[in-house]
Design an enzyme around this catalytic site. Structure first.
Site, PDB file in Angstrom:
ATOM      1  N   ASP A 115       0.818  -1.222   0.000  1.00  0.00           N
ATOM      2  CA  ASP A 115       0.000   0.000   0.000  1.00  0.00           C
ATOM      3  C   ASP A 115       0.849   1.267   0.000  1.00  0.00           C
ATOM      4  O   ASP A 115       0.319   2.376   0.093  1.00  0.00           O
ATOM      5  CB  ASP A 115      -0.951   0.016   1.199  1.00  0.00           C
ATOM      6  CG  ASP A 115      -0.214   0.065   2.536  1.00  0.00           C
ATOM      7  OD1 ASP A 115       1.028  -0.096   2.533  1.00  0.00           O
ATOM      8  OD2 ASP A 115      -0.870   0.266   3.566  1.00  0.00           O
TER       9      ASP A 115
ATOM     10  N   GLU B  68       3.319   2.061   2.249  1.00  0.00           N
ATOM     11  CA  GLU B  68       3.964   2.370   3.522  1.00  0.00           C
ATOM     12  C   GLU B  68       5.429   1.931   3.498  1.00  0.00           C
ATOM     13  O   GLU B  68       5.791   0.955   2.842  1.00  0.00           O
ATOM     14  CB  GLU B  68       3.237   1.674   4.674  1.00  0.00           C
ATOM     15  CG  GLU B  68       1.872   2.263   4.983  1.00  0.00           C
ATOM     16  CD  GLU B  68       1.221   1.580   6.175  1.00  0.00           C
ATOM     17  OE1 GLU B  68       1.873   0.711   6.798  1.00  0.00           O
ATOM     18  OE2 GLU B  68       0.062   1.915   6.472  1.00  0.00           O
TER      19      GLU B  68
ATOM     20  N   ARG C  91      12.340  26.493   2.338  1.00  0.00           N
ATOM     21  CA  ARG C  91      12.032  27.793   1.723  1.00  0.00           C
ATOM     22  C   ARG C  91      10.890  28.528   2.420  1.00  0.00           C
ATOM     23  O   ARG C  91      10.768  29.737   2.294  1.00  0.00           O
ATOM     24  CB  ARG C  91      11.728  27.604   0.229  1.00  0.00           C
ATOM     25  CG  ARG C  91      12.986  27.417  -0.596  1.00  0.00           C
ATOM     26  CD  ARG C  91      12.707  27.048  -2.032  1.00  0.00           C
ATOM     27  NE  ARG C  91      12.332  25.651  -2.171  1.00  0.00           N
ATOM     28  CZ  ARG C  91      12.169  25.048  -3.339  1.00  0.00           C
ATOM     29  NH1 ARG C  91      12.339  25.736  -4.458  1.00  0.00           N
ATOM     30  NH2 ARG C  91      11.842  23.774  -3.400  1.00  0.00           N
TER      31      ARG C  91
ATOM     32  N   ASP D  26      19.547  37.913  -5.831  1.00  0.00           N
ATOM     33  CA  ASP D  26      18.578  38.676  -5.041  1.00  0.00           C
ATOM     34  C   ASP D  26      19.284  39.280  -3.826  1.00  0.00           C
ATOM     35  O   ASP D  26      20.438  38.964  -3.530  1.00  0.00           O
ATOM     36  CB  ASP D  26      17.391  37.805  -4.601  1.00  0.00           C
ATOM     37  CG  ASP D  26      17.829  36.533  -3.897  1.00  0.00           C
ATOM     38  OD1 ASP D  26      18.782  36.591  -3.098  1.00  0.00           O
ATOM     39  OD2 ASP D  26      17.221  35.479  -4.140  1.00  0.00           O
TER      40      ASP D  26
ATOM     41  N   LYS E  16      15.244  42.533  -7.744  1.00  0.00           N
ATOM     42  CA  LYS E  16      14.114  41.940  -8.454  1.00  0.00           C
ATOM     43  C   LYS E  16      12.885  41.949  -7.565  1.00  0.00           C
ATOM     44  O   LYS E  16      12.945  42.188  -6.366  1.00  0.00           O
ATOM     45  CB  LYS E  16      14.437  40.505  -8.883  1.00  0.00           C
ATOM     46  CG  LYS E  16      14.558  39.524  -7.722  1.00  0.00           C
ATOM     47  CD  LYS E  16      14.892  38.130  -8.183  1.00  0.00           C
ATOM     48  CE  LYS E  16      14.921  37.175  -6.989  1.00  0.00           C
ATOM     49  NZ  LYS E  16      15.307  35.819  -7.348  1.00  0.00           N
TER      50      LYS E  16
ATOM     51  N   ARG F   8       9.296  39.454  -6.839  1.00  0.00           N
ATOM     52  CA  ARG F   8       8.747  38.116  -7.064  1.00  0.00           C
ATOM     53  C   ARG F   8       7.235  38.167  -6.865  1.00  0.00           C
ATOM     54  O   ARG F   8       6.742  38.093  -5.733  1.00  0.00           O
ATOM     55  CB  ARG F   8       9.391  37.124  -6.097  1.00  0.00           C
ATOM     56  CG  ARG F   8       9.069  35.667  -6.412  1.00  0.00           C
ATOM     57  CD  ARG F   8       9.697  34.726  -5.391  1.00  0.00           C
ATOM     58  NE  ARG F   8      11.126  34.599  -5.545  1.00  0.00           N
ATOM     59  CZ  ARG F   8      11.699  33.774  -6.408  1.00  0.00           C
ATOM     60  NH1 ARG F   8      10.967  33.032  -7.209  1.00  0.00           N
ATOM     61  NH2 ARG F   8      13.015  33.698  -6.471  1.00  0.00           N
TER      62      ARG F   8
ATOM     63  N   THR G 159      13.319  25.540 -10.551  1.00  0.00           N
ATOM     64  CA  THR G 159      12.842  25.505 -11.934  1.00  0.00           C
ATOM     65  C   THR G 159      13.793  26.221 -12.886  1.00  0.00           C
ATOM     66  O   THR G 159      13.603  26.178 -14.099  1.00  0.00           O
ATOM     67  CB  THR G 159      11.449  26.155 -12.046  1.00  0.00           C
ATOM     68  OG1 THR G 159      11.551  27.540 -11.658  1.00  0.00           O
ATOM     69  CG2 THR G 159      10.442  25.451 -11.145  1.00  0.00           C
ATOM     70  N   ALA G 160      14.784  26.918 -12.335  1.00  0.00           N
ATOM     71  CA  ALA G 160      15.821  27.648 -13.091  1.00  0.00           C
ATOM     72  C   ALA G 160      15.292  28.893 -13.790  1.00  0.00           C
ATOM     73  O   ALA G 160      16.038  29.545 -14.529  1.00  0.00           O
ATOM     74  CB  ALA G 160      16.513  26.741 -14.113  1.00  0.00           C
TER      75      ALA G 160
END
Length: 315
Positions: free
Chosen positions: A41, A43, A100, A173, A196, A198, A227-228
């Site tokens: 399952d 686990e 993050r 940044d 910058k 965001r 994600t670059a």
């Protein structure tokens, strides 16, 4: 490295077996016999085939993708050795996931970096060894010792024979200025900063560059490349502001979604990451280079086991 380490056991889950093997080879200490499998399952089932009673146990496991699976493996491994009467349990987490979200920036937002710290402590970890946490204050989320290692000198030394003397180290940044300054100090180079905004997660807009980069080579330095999008957009912006060649590096190569394709199609000459996270097969070669942090973790483990200073590694 031929060491006589006392009462030590190295255990790893499935997240980064290659790095664990490299650390094992550096220390000349074999990985303990341990199987981390799944029940039908889904686990997690852990089976440690060697005694750990009274031992100094180091569980090597990055909490990278699949993050939840690898985090649960870590917690269950800690619980297993705690119930097996390990002397000291050291969670070696080269990449500390969920870092993050380290503070509340808007209403009803979690602080996952603190939550994971609580989970590791509750599971039974006596110490955490990690590398380049997303924010230094995460160390304070723990009520147990944290050894915070860094790959900055390793990454900086990689560029020693590649770059020209007329090079600038750039922070993508304002939050990464301290990291960039430490990197630049190794190579005795000036720094610049990208300003910058965001508007939402994984989306950023370059507003300005603080510092002189016109006609110069630049190195973008970050802790995580996901994600670059940010780093590739920064490279394009630096070119528009007059940079000659743009290199990049980061400690943790998350490289999710379109990251690899973006790097390959970007203005970057090359991008260097460490092996805290295993890279996807499509990332190997091309513009992406990998340097190993195994020797840094091995030396830290050796010093912790023998009760020597860890900070001296970076002095």
């Amino acid at each position: 490295m031929n060491l006589c380490l006392g009462g030590i056991k190295l255990i790893t889950g499935n997240s980064n077996l290659e790095l664990a093997k490299k650390i094992s080879n550096e220390l000349d200490v074999p990985l303990a016999k341990c199987e981390v499998t799944r029940f039908s399952d889904g686990e997690i089932n852990v089976n440690i085939s060697e005694t750990v009673r009274g031992m100094d146990v180091f569980i090597i496991q990055s909490t990278c993708s699949p993050v939840n699976e690898n985090l649960m493996e870590t917690l269950i491994l800690i619980d297993a050795v705690k119930r097996a009467s390990a002397g000291r349990i050291n969670a070696v987490i080269p990449y500390y996931g969920y870092a993050r979200q380290d503070r509340k920036t808007k209403a009803r937002e979690p602080i996952t970096a603190k939550l994971v710290a609580d989970l590791l402590t509750t599971a039974g970890a006596d110490r955490v060894i990690s590398m380049d946490l997303h924010a230094g204050q995460i160390q304070g989320y723990f009520d147990i010792p944290v050894d915070h290692l860094t790959a900055v000198p390793l990454l900086a030394n990689y560029f020693k024979d590649i770059i020209s003397p007329d090079t600038v180290v750039v922070s993508p940044d304002l939050g990464g200025v301290t990291r960039v300054r430490n990197f630049a100090n190794v190579l005795d180079l000036p720094i610049a900063i990208i300003e910058k905004r965001r508007p939402k997660a994984n989306v950023s807009e370059v507003m300005n560059v603080i510092g002189d980069i016109e006609g110069k080579d630049v190195i973008l330095v970050d802790d995580i490349i996901d994600t670059a999008g940010t780093i590739c957009q920064a490279a394009a912006a630096l070119k528009k502001f007059g940079a000659r060649k743009v290199y990049g590096c980061a400690t943790h190569g998350v490289l999710s979604g379109p990251a690899v394709e973006r790097i390959f199609n970007s203005e970057l000459e090359s991008f260097v990451v460490t092996d805290t996270i295993p890279l996807p097969e499509e990332a190997m070669g091309g513009k992406i280079e990998v340097v190993s942090v195994a020797n840094i973790f091995a030396e830290a483990i050796r010093r912790i086991n023998t009760n020597e200073s860890v900070s001296i590694i970076f002095d």
